[in-house]
Design a protein around this motif. Structure first.
Motif, mmCIF file in Angstrom:
data_model
loop_
_atom_site.group_PDB
_atom_site.id
_atom_site.type_symbol
_atom_site.label_atom_id
_atom_site.label_comp_id
_atom_site.label_asym_id
_atom_site.label_seq_id
_atom_site.Cartn_x
_atom_site.Cartn_y
_atom_site.Cartn_z
ATOM 1 N N GLY A 137 -60.057 -38.828 18.914
ATOM 2 C CA GLY A 137 -59.782 -37.252 19.166
ATOM 3 C C GLY A 137 -61.241 -36.638 19.209
ATOM 4 O O GLY A 137 -61.153 -35.383 19.460
ATOM 5 N N ALA A 138 -62.339 -37.308 18.635
ATOM 6 C CA ALA A 138 -63.515 -36.374 18.904
ATOM 7 C C ALA A 138 -64.121 -36.446 20.136
ATOM 8 O O ALA A 138 -64.142 -37.483 20.745
ATOM 9 N N TYR A 139 -64.774 -35.532 20.636
ATOM 10 C CA TYR A 139 -65.536 -35.621 21.767
ATOM 11 C C TYR A 139 -66.858 -34.568 21.535
ATOM 12 O O TYR A 139 -66.842 -33.524 20.772
ATOM 13 N N ILE A 140 -67.781 -34.904 22.362
ATOM 14 C CA ILE A 140 -69.009 -34.124 22.353
ATOM 15 C C ILE A 140 -69.338 -33.598 23.759
ATOM 16 O O ILE A 140 -69.346 -34.427 24.918
ATOM 17 N N LEU A 141 -69.337 -32.376 23.947
ATOM 18 C CA LEU A 141 -69.871 -31.688 25.170
ATOM 19 C C LEU A 141 -71.333 -32.006 25.448
ATOM 20 O O LEU A 141 -72.228 -31.699 24.586
ATOM 21 N N TYR A 142 -71.797 -32.164 26.716
ATOM 22 C CA TYR A 142 -72.879 -32.356 27.078
ATOM 23 C C TYR A 142 -73.270 -31.467 28.348
ATOM 24 O O TYR A 142 -72.366 -31.568 29.217
ATOM 25 N N SER A 143 -74.345 -31.127 28.664
ATOM 26 C CA SER A 143 -74.829 -30.481 29.774
ATOM 27 C C SER A 143 -76.315 -30.696 29.937
ATOM 28 O O SER A 143 -77.295 -30.966 29.087
ATOM 29 N N GLY A 144 -76.755 -30.239 31.081
ATOM 30 C CA GLY A 144 -78.302 -30.564 31.390
ATOM 31 C C GLY A 144 -78.107 -31.325 32.767
ATOM 32 O O GLY A 144 -77.408 -31.502 33.590
ATOM 33 N N PRO A 145 -79.421 -31.897 33.016
ATOM 34 C CA PRO A 145 -79.554 -32.894 34.310
ATOM 35 C C PRO A 145 -78.532 -33.844 34.074
ATOM 36 O O PRO A 145 -78.328 -34.906 33.262
ATOM 37 N N GLN A 146 -77.892 -34.198 34.999
ATOM 38 C CA GLN A 146 -76.980 -35.255 35.215
ATOM 39 C C GLN A 146 -77.350 -36.744 34.969
ATOM 40 O O GLN A 146 -76.749 -37.288 34.255
ATOM 41 N N HIS A 147 -78.559 -36.789 35.873
ATOM 42 C CA HIS A 147 -78.906 -38.147 35.790
ATOM 43 C C HIS A 147 -79.515 -38.731 34.319
ATOM 44 O O HIS A 147 -79.308 -39.637 33.891
ATOM 45 N N THR A 148 -79.907 -37.573 33.622
ATOM 46 C CA THR A 148 -80.156 -38.085 32.233
ATOM 47 C C THR A 148 -78.918 -38.363 31.286
ATOM 48 O O THR A 148 -78.951 -39.479 30.434
ATOM 49 N N PHE A 149 -77.885 -37.585 31.540
ATOM 50 C CA PHE A 149 -76.600 -37.818 31.017
ATOM 51 C C PHE A 149 -76.187 -39.218 31.504
ATOM 52 O O PHE A 149 -75.727 -40.233 30.481
ATOM 53 N N GLU A 150 -76.140 -39.424 32.623
ATOM 54 C CA GLU A 150 -75.664 -40.843 33.018
ATOM 55 C C GLU A 150 -76.592 -41.922 32.392
ATOM 56 O O GLU A 150 -76.002 -42.951 32.134
ATOM 57 N N THR A 151 -77.606 -41.750 32.431
ATOM 58 C CA THR A 151 -78.570 -42.816 31.957
ATOM 59 C C THR A 151 -78.370 -43.178 30.424
ATOM 60 O O THR A 151 -78.378 -44.234 29.776
ATOM 61 N N HIS A 152 -77.974 -42.208 29.484
ATOM 62 C CA HIS A 152 -77.808 -42.284 28.127
ATOM 63 C C HIS A 152 -76.227 -42.184 27.745
ATOM 64 O O HIS A 152 -75.688 -42.399 26.567
ATOM 65 N N GLU A 153 -75.182 -42.190 28.745
ATOM 66 C CA GLU A 153 -73.900 -41.898 28.265
ATOM 67 C C GLU A 153 -73.210 -42.994 27.411
ATOM 68 O O GLU A 153 -72.616 -42.832 26.541
ATOM 69 N N ALA A 154 -73.797 -44.463 27.789
ATOM 70 C CA ALA A 154 -73.130 -45.512 26.926
ATOM 71 C C ALA A 154 -73.572 -45.299 25.577
ATOM 72 O O ALA A 154 -72.839 -45.397 24.728
ATOM 73 N N THR A 155 -74.680 -44.834 25.198
ATOM 74 C CA THR A 155 -75.223 -44.668 23.920
ATOM 75 C C THR A 155 -74.616 -43.568 23.181
ATOM 76 O O THR A 155 -74.188 -43.663 22.169
ATOM 77 N N LEU A 156 -74.549 -42.285 23.956
ATOM 78 C CA LEU A 156 -73.797 -41.156 23.231
ATOM 79 C C LEU A 156 -72.191 -41.618 23.084
ATOM 80 O O LEU A 156 -71.726 -41.009 21.949
ATOM 81 N N ALA A 157 -71.709 -42.288 23.747
ATOM 82 C CA ALA A 157 -70.304 -42.822 23.674
ATOM 83 C C ALA A 157 -69.833 -43.343 22.393
ATOM 84 O O ALA A 157 -68.896 -43.261 22.056
ATOM 85 N N ALA A 158 -71.060 -43.826 21.542
ATOM 86 C CA ALA A 158 -70.729 -44.445 20.304
ATOM 87 C C ALA A 158 -70.369 -43.459 19.364
ATOM 88 O O ALA A 158 -69.757 -43.953 18.274
ATOM 89 N N LEU A 159 -70.750 -42.297 19.640
ATOM 90 C CA LEU A 159 -70.410 -41.075 18.550
ATOM 91 C C LEU A 159 -69.190 -40.610 18.648
ATOM 92 O O LEU A 159 -68.344 -40.432 17.831
ATOM 93 N N ALA A 160 -68.792 -40.413 20.054
ATOM 94 C CA ALA A 160 -67.499 -39.593 20.274
ATOM 95 C C ALA A 160 -67.297 -39.831 21.851
ATOM 96 O O ALA A 160 -68.073 -39.988 22.688
ATOM 97 N N ASP A 161 -66.259 -39.320 22.305
ATOM 98 C CA ASP A 161 -65.982 -39.211 23.757
ATOM 99 C C ASP A 161 -66.944 -38.399 24.202
ATOM 100 O O ASP A 161 -67.355 -37.334 23.594
ATOM 101 N N THR A 162 -67.465 -38.467 25.367
ATOM 102 C CA THR A 162 -68.371 -37.891 25.852
ATOM 103 C C THR A 162 -67.770 -36.871 27.122
ATOM 104 O O THR A 162 -66.925 -37.319 27.850
ATOM 105 N N LYS A 163 -68.059 -35.664 27.423
ATOM 106 C CA LYS A 163 -67.709 -34.623 28.179
ATOM 107 C C LYS A 163 -69.005 -34.086 28.803
ATOM 108 O O LYS A 163 -69.556 -33.125 28.278
ATOM 109 N N TYR A 164 -69.211 -34.069 30.097
ATOM 110 C CA TYR A 164 -70.285 -33.581 30.610
ATOM 111 C C TYR A 164 -69.520 -32.453 31.344
ATOM 112 O O TYR A 164 -68.800 -32.329 32.318
ATOM 113 N N VAL A 165 -70.281 -31.327 31.074
ATOM 114 C CA VAL A 165 -69.730 -29.965 31.638
ATOM 115 C C VAL A 165 -70.651 -29.271 33.003
ATOM 116 O O VAL A 165 -70.220 -28.344 33.200
#
Length: 79
Positions: free
Chosen positions: A11-39
């Protein structure tokens, strides 16, 4: 959203915003913390969502009509 005790839990998720390519580059690493939601690309958008989501959650939990907040959140998601 997640507080430290929720990290890597259900049930944990973390919201992210900013350059989409940066989020996509690091999404797998970020997903180790919680579900990711790019807004969105606006760097401040994730920070805006957090208090609104908390307010919406409390309104629903307390049985208040949350139609106005729900509509606001929907409009923000579309931007």
């Amino acid at each position: 959203m997640a507080v430290p005790q929720m990290i890597a839990g259900p049930g944990a998720y973390i919201l992210y915003s900013g350059p989409q390519h940066t989020f996509e580059t690091h999404e797998a690493t970020l997903a180790a913390l919680a579900d990711t939601k790019y807004v969105g690309t606006d760097p401040g958008l994730a920070a805006l969502y957090e208090p609104l989501q908390g307010l919406l959650d409390r309104s629903v939990a307390e049985g208040h009509a949350a139609d106005g907040l729900s509509r606001l959140m929907e409009l923000l998601r579309q931007s």
